[in-house]
Motif scaffolding. Structure first.
Motif, PDB file in Angstrom:
ATOM      1  N   UNK A  83     -11.534   5.059   0.290  1.00  0.00           N
ATOM      2  CA  UNK A  83     -10.496   4.274  -0.313  1.00  0.00           C
ATOM      3  C   UNK A  83      -9.831   4.890  -1.411  1.00  0.00           C
ATOM      4  N   UNK A  84      -8.545   4.599  -1.760  1.00  0.00           N
ATOM      5  CA  UNK A  84      -7.516   5.045  -2.692  1.00  0.00           C
ATOM      6  C   UNK A  84      -7.298   4.156  -3.514  1.00  0.00           C
ATOM      7  N   UNK A  85      -7.894   2.899  -3.426  1.00  0.00           N
ATOM      8  CA  UNK A  85      -7.471   1.876  -4.322  1.00  0.00           C
ATOM      9  C   UNK A  85      -6.053   1.098  -4.192  1.00  0.00           C
ATOM     10  N   UNK A  86      -5.229   1.804  -3.265  1.00  0.00           N
ATOM     11  CA  UNK A  86      -4.052   1.214  -3.289  1.00  0.00           C
ATOM     12  C   UNK A  86      -3.915  -0.059  -2.106  1.00  0.00           C
ATOM     13  N   UNK A  87      -2.759  -0.767  -2.431  1.00  0.00           N
ATOM     14  CA  UNK A  87      -2.713  -2.068  -1.936  1.00  0.00           C
ATOM     15  C   UNK A  87      -3.134  -2.297  -0.348  1.00  0.00           C
ATOM     16  N   UNK A  88      -3.004  -1.095   0.410  1.00  0.00           N
ATOM     17  CA  UNK A  88      -3.287  -1.273   1.960  1.00  0.00           C
ATOM     18  C   UNK A  88      -4.876  -1.035   1.893  1.00  0.00           C
ATOM     19  N   UNK A  89      -5.492  -0.513   1.029  1.00  0.00           N
ATOM     20  CA  UNK A  89      -7.126  -0.566   0.900  1.00  0.00           C
ATOM     21  C   UNK A  89      -7.963  -1.746   0.492  1.00  0.00           C
TER      22      UNK A  89
END
Length: 137
Positions: A83-89
């Motif tokens: 996870x990168x905590x980006x919207x896609x995650x």
């Protein structure tokens, strides 16, 4: 287990201190998201400010994410390893209205939001409310 905890911290560039190791251990054992007051109960003798700073450090380094589930306090849960905590995650969260536990539904992504021109997405919070499988029994 201690080596695994230290590895998780090191992968996220977090210095493994005793408190960070203990907090990560508790978060790893959780099946649901946990609030700061719930975490404080597990560490009765720990300084509340230290626990809060530990959670903030974990969040800033994308080891955990916070959930605003409508219960009045933020809850925290471990991020998936990639996870990168980006919207896609982002994924859907489920708040059980019976036991008040918040679950990460990691396999259910938040729907894509098509914003108008010149709007930029920073975060999405999707909480589904109902009765969990434990309470349905």
């Amino acid at each position: 287990m201690k080596k695994e905890i230290d590895n998780k911290l090191n992968l996220k560039n977090i210095k493994p201190t005793a408190m960070r190791q203990l907090v990560l251990q508790v978060l790893t054992e959780q099946k649901t998201a946990i609030s700061l007051p719930e975490l404080e109960q597990k560490f009765e003798k720990a300084d509340k400010a230290t626990l809060y700073r530990t959670l903030k450090t974990f969040q800033e380094n994308k080891l955990i994410h916070s959930i605003e589930d409508g219960s009045g306090s933020l809850r925290y849960a471990l991020c998936q390893d990639n996870c990168k905590c980006a919207p896609e995650d982002l994924h859907v969260h489920f708040l059980c209205t019976k036991c008040n536990q918040t679950f990460c539904l990691n396999d259910i992504p938040v729907p894509t939001i098509n914003l108008p021109n010149r709007f930029s997405l920073e975060s999405v919070n999707m909480v589904v409310k109902g009765i969990c499988s434990n309470c349905k029994k």
